[in-house]
Write a protein that holds these residues in place. Structure first.
Motif, PDB file in Angstrom:
ATOM      1  N   ILE A  86       0.877  -1.178   0.000  1.00  0.00           N
ATOM      2  CA  ILE A  86       0.000   0.000   0.000  1.00  0.00           C
ATOM      3  C   ILE A  86       0.910   1.222   0.000  1.00  0.00           C
ATOM      4  O   ILE A  86       1.966   1.218   0.634  1.00  0.00           O
ATOM      5  CB  ILE A  86      -0.970   0.010   1.203  1.00  0.00           C
ATOM      6  N   ASN A  92      -1.707   2.870   7.545  1.00  0.00           N
ATOM      7  CA  ASN A  92      -1.651   1.413   7.533  1.00  0.00           C
ATOM      8  C   ASN A  92      -1.414   0.914   8.954  1.00  0.00           C
ATOM      9  O   ASN A  92      -0.617   1.499   9.697  1.00  0.00           O
ATOM     10  CB  ASN A  92      -0.530   0.957   6.589  1.00  0.00           C
ATOM     11  N   ARG A  95       2.271  -0.143   9.721  1.00  0.00           N
ATOM     12  CA  ARG A  95       3.150   1.030   9.697  1.00  0.00           C
ATOM     13  C   ARG A  95       2.954   1.871  10.964  1.00  0.00           C
ATOM     14  O   ARG A  95       3.924   2.298  11.601  1.00  0.00           O
ATOM     15  CB  ARG A  95       2.854   1.872   8.457  1.00  0.00           C
ATOM     16  N   PRO A 318       4.165  -2.165   4.043  1.00  0.00           N
ATOM     17  CA  PRO A 318       3.432  -2.883   5.096  1.00  0.00           C
ATOM     18  C   PRO A 318       4.066  -4.204   5.506  1.00  0.00           C
ATOM     19  O   PRO A 318       4.046  -4.550   6.691  1.00  0.00           O
ATOM     20  CB  PRO A 318       2.036  -3.076   4.501  1.00  0.00           C
TER      21      PRO A 318
END
Length: 454
Positions: A86, A92, A95, A318
């Motif tokens: 992504i 995320n 993240r 990710p």
């Protein structure tokens, strides 16, 4: 059919394809013959002939958690089934959690994380942040340092790997850091070395103009260039100088961080808080490429309403961040940082001291945690190195023979110039450490044959 079923599966075929198509870093292509590796687990890897090596190099001093840790492998497998990639423009879960965990471990108010793909990019962006924050253009970096191979990072590097990239990014000024065994300041004690190195830094700022300097970047413990542990008081002195002149202090912890020195970050050993920390390597042991910059609130606020002009397509990937979350959790659950600290204090340090007593070619041993150097000399009285600085070809023969002697006995060493480094994974056991040091002890007979002193 699994697309990977077509991978070459013999030593000969892998070598053939490697020679035909792979262009290797830092190498004269026709002078190398890389060893194909079939598998790895824990602190060992195995070649296609079945030879098993105890890894005293941690690959490039990055496999802190060792090879194929089952919990880390499972975490990556789980996350890849949910989300493969992504863009950094989205939020995320992996993240966000990786950033929280890293900020929680960092000292002081370093609460924000800018993710990169590795250490060189972390250094590049740290220097950019410092320049934009201060409005200044110069960066001071030490000789005997390595900061990465991208344009700015290689310019900041203070060893021969920089030479091939010159002329490079303007504004980098090099200075001498502390190195008591080979003091640039003719010091006789660590205390003198600290005092004189700090005065040299002040003198450099005087003639360069402290008001023109955006940042001072230092490897907290110098890595490839000798595992140079700074004398007590030096990093605190650098912090004081930076505060005095409004300079950003960048700690390059790409190699020294995440357990390598027996602390989460090496600066913790001296209770010093930099403004920016560049990290990579041990954050997830290279299972998926990842690096980043931990940023103080003061510098982060500079970009609250001002665009930070930097970014990467794979920033905060990710899968990489999920692996970092898993790695940090495993480190905590299994006491890996504590293991590295104990091994350094109770096993590696004392055993290397005994080895030094047995081998005249050992001039000095130094280190912390699982981050140690054995400095080899031809003469202990003069400190003449076993091989010349930046030795290659025939000049490097003694060190090449030492490395070969280790490999013949099942130990994979890490050598650089006139040193061999003891830098195994942080998860290594005491039994494995003692086994490896025993092999190194035997192999050092090779270095002793070149000793010329009394």
């Amino acid at each position: 059919m699994n697309p990977l079923d077509g991978l070459p599966d013999t030593d000969a075929r892998i070598r053939e394809l490697d020679r035909a198509h792979v262009f290797h870093s830092w190498s004269a292509q026709k002078l190398i013959d890389p060893l194909p590796i079939a598998s790895a687990e824990g602190s060992h890897f195995t070649d296609y002939d079945g030879t098993r090596y105890l890894d005293f190099s941690s690959q490039l001093i990055n496999a802190n958690i060792g090879y194929n840790h089952p919990k880390l492998v499972a975490a990556i497998q789980d996350y890849v089934g949910r989300l493969t990639t992504i863009a950094p423009t989205f939020a995320n879960d992996a993240r966000s959690e990786a950033a929280r965990l890293i900020a929680e471990l960092a000292p002081g108010d370093l609460n924000r994380v800018f993710f990169t793909n590795g250490g060189a990019e972390a250094v590049e962006n740290a220097m950019r942040m410092a320049k934009l924050h201060t409005g200044r253009q110069k960066v001071l970096a030490a000789y005997r340092s390595y900061h990465g191979a991208t344009a700015g990072a290689i310019t900041a590097t203070g060893d021969p790997r920089r030479w091939g990239a010159e002329p490079a990014m303007p504004g980098i000024v090099h200075f001498w850091g502390p190195y008591p065994y080979r003091s640039a300041f003719h010091s006789e004690t660590p205390e003198q070395e600290c005092e004189r190195a700090l005065q040299h830094l002040r003198d450099t700022l005087m003639v360069e103009g402290a008001h023109t300097v955006a940042a001072i970047i230092l490897e907290t413990v110098v890595g490839t260039n000798g595992i140079l542990v700074p004398p007590d008081g030096y990093l605190a002195g650098v912090r004081q100088i930076c505060d005095e002149f409004g300079i950003v202090y960048i700690a390059d912890e790409v190699m020294a961080g995440f357990g390598r020195c027996g602390e989460w970050f090496a600066v913790d050993h001296w209770d010093v808080t930099p403004d920016l920390i560049a990290f990579a390597k041990g954050v997830n042991s290279g299972y998926v490429p990842l690096g980043g910059v931990v940023i103080s609130e003061r510098i982060a606020r500079t970009f609250d309403e001002r665009i930070f002009p930097g970014g990467l397509t794979y920033s905060g990937h990710p899968l990489a961040c999920a692996s970092a979350v898993a790695s940090i959790t495993i480190f905590k659950d299994e006491g890996i940082v504590e293991n590295a600290r104990r091994l350094g204090t109770e096993v590696i340090g004392p055993e290397l001291a005994k080895i030094a007593e047995r081998h005249p070619s050992v001039g000095e041993v130094r280190g912390l945690g699982v981050f140690w150097a054995v400095e080899l000399v031809r003469d202990a009285a003069t400190h003449a190195p076993l091989v010349p600085y930046n030795a290659s070809g025939a000049d490097a023969k003694p060190m090449n023979e030492l490395a070969a002697a280790c490999k013949e006995r099942g130990l994979w060493p890490m050598t650089h110039f006139n040193r061999t480094h003891v830098v195994p994974p942080c998860i290594i056991t005491e039994t494995e450490v003692r086994e490896g040091l025993g092999i190194l002890d035997e192999a050092l007979d090779v270095a002793d044959r070149y000793y010329e002193g009394n």
